[in-house]
Every structure is written in structure tokens, then in C-alpha cells.
Scaffold this motif. Structure first.
Motif, PDB file in Angstrom:
ATOM      1  N   GLN A  63      -2.206  -2.661 -21.755  1.00  0.00           N
ATOM      2  CA  GLN A  63      -3.229  -3.395 -21.014  1.00  0.00           C
ATOM      3  C   GLN A  63      -4.275  -3.996 -21.944  1.00  0.00           C
ATOM      4  N   SER A  64      -4.672  -3.253 -22.968  1.00  0.00           N
ATOM      5  CA  SER A  64      -5.669  -3.787 -23.900  1.00  0.00           C
ATOM      6  C   SER A  64      -5.094  -4.927 -24.726  1.00  0.00           C
ATOM      7  N   THR A  67      -5.011  -7.988 -22.445  1.00  0.00           N
ATOM      8  CA  THR A  67      -6.358  -8.544 -22.295  1.00  0.00           C
ATOM      9  C   THR A  67      -6.767  -9.312 -23.544  1.00  0.00           C
ATOM     10  N   LYS A  70      -4.920 -12.678 -23.640  1.00  0.00           N
ATOM     11  CA  LYS A  70      -5.482 -13.644 -22.694  1.00  0.00           C
ATOM     12  C   LYS A  70      -6.800 -14.210 -23.196  1.00  0.00           C
ATOM     13  N   SER A  71      -7.613 -13.389 -23.854  1.00  0.00           N
ATOM     14  CA  SER A  71      -8.910 -13.875 -24.339  1.00  0.00           C
ATOM     15  C   SER A  71      -8.752 -14.755 -25.579  1.00  0.00           C
TER      16      SER A  71
END
Length: 198
Positions: A63-64, A67, A70-71
């Protein structure tokens, strides 16, 4: 126990109905109710699969990472564009370095004395230009250009021609931009105002 009677052609047996005899528990043979295909026998059919794929749950690390991806995604496009713009310049610089190395590895006759004289005129220009920043820029550059043009007149003429053409093009563009600004300072011509008569 099942007994299947076949035909003379083994490949055709799967297409034609065949008689199936089953042994009863007490040894009697009973005929089947009707002709059956081999696919209808449980011996030749595979059970229907009812499995389905289930995605495993993402852990905290996954998940990290998602994220973070995506950033960072908007910046990767910008970096790719910058790389595409810089790549030809880097390749031309590398090609220039290789060509210079090959040229200096086997230089023409009297190359090093000429390079020494050109370098000395640059140092002389720095010495003569003490005190002013503009002189420090103009004197060494001018003296190096003059001494280099004495030793390499064809190359100097080609450089002067290309520099003159580009300077002329820039001057024409600048003149056109200034003329456009002076003609329409507010975005419209002053003489094109609409006069309404009562």
C-alpha cells in the motif's frame, strides 16, 4: 464393471454411440437402457471446475509503494520530457568529445604551436583588460578570435557567416516584435474605434 464395445476404427469410437454392459453385483450382465456416448460416462468426463481467483490482500508495504507511485506519477512524465530534450545535447557533446580526442590523438602539423599562440593571446587579453568586467569579456575573446582567424581562415569565415545569419534573423525578429508592440499597445489599433453617430 463396465465393458464398452468398440468399432474397427479407434478414432470413430468417440463419435458413435456404443452399447455399454454393466456387471451386476451377482454376476448377471444387464444391458443399458439405450445407446450412450463415451462423454456421457462418468469415467470419461472431468468434473466441472468451480474455482475462482481471489486477489490476496495488499500488505502495508504494498500500500505504501502504491501510494508513493501515485504521488510520483506526474513527475515521471516531466522527467521523461526533460530527458528527451537533454538526450540529443548529451549525445552531441559526447560525439564532440570523441571527435576531439581522435583529432588530438593524431593532430595535423603545427597544431600545438598554433594552439599555444591562440591561448597566449587570450591570456594577453586578460592582462590588458584589468579593471573592467566588460573589458575582461571583450579583450580576451576578441584577441583569441583574431589570432584563430589568422591560422584558420576558412573555418573563421564559415563561423562568421553562420553567426551573421543568426544575428540577422534575431534582429529581424526583434524588430518585428517591437513594431508589433508599438502598433497595438492596448491590443487594438487606435484608428479602428467604432464611432456611433446619433
Amino acid at each position: 464393471m463396465l465393458k464398452v464395445t468398440g468399432s474397427a476404427m479407434p478414432g470413430a469410437g468417440s463419435l458413435l454411440p456404443t452399447a455399454v454392459l454393466a456387471a451386476a453385483g451377482d454376476g448377471e450382465k444387464e444391458a443399458a437402457a439405450g445407446p450412450l456416448h463415451r462423454d456421457e460416462l462418468s469415467l470419461y468426463t472431468a468434473p466441472q471446475q468451480t474455482s475462482r481467483y481471489v486477489d490476496p490482500e495488499a500488505g502495508q508495504l504494498e500500500q505504501s509503494v502504491a501510494t508513493l507511485r501515485k504521488s510520483v506519477e506526474p513527475y515521471t512524465g516531466w522527467c521523461q520530457d526533460a530527458y528527451d530534450k537533454i538526450k540529443p545535447r548529451v549525445q552531441s557533446a559526447a560525439r564532440f568529445g570523441v571527435d576531439t580526442y581522435v583529432y588530438l590523438k593524431d593532430p595535423p602539423k603545427d597544431f600545438y604551436p598554433r594552439a599555444g599562440v591562440i591561448g597566449f593571446t587570450g591570456v594577453l587579453g586578460l592582462f590588458l583588460a584589468r579593471g573592467s568586467r566588460i573589458k575582461k569579456l571583450i579583450y580576451p575573446t576578441g584577441l583569441v578570435a583574431v589570432s584563430a582567424s589568422l591560422y584558420y581562415p576558412e573555418q573563421a569565415a564559415a563561423i562568421a557567416r553562420s553567426t551573421g545569419d543568426s544575428a540577422y534573423d534575431r534582429a529581424v525578429r526583434g524588430y518585428a516584435a517591437v513594431e508589433k508592440l508599438l502598433r497595438s499597445p492596448s491590443g487594438s489599433d487606435p484608428g479602428s474605434g467604432s464611432d456611433t453617430k446619433p
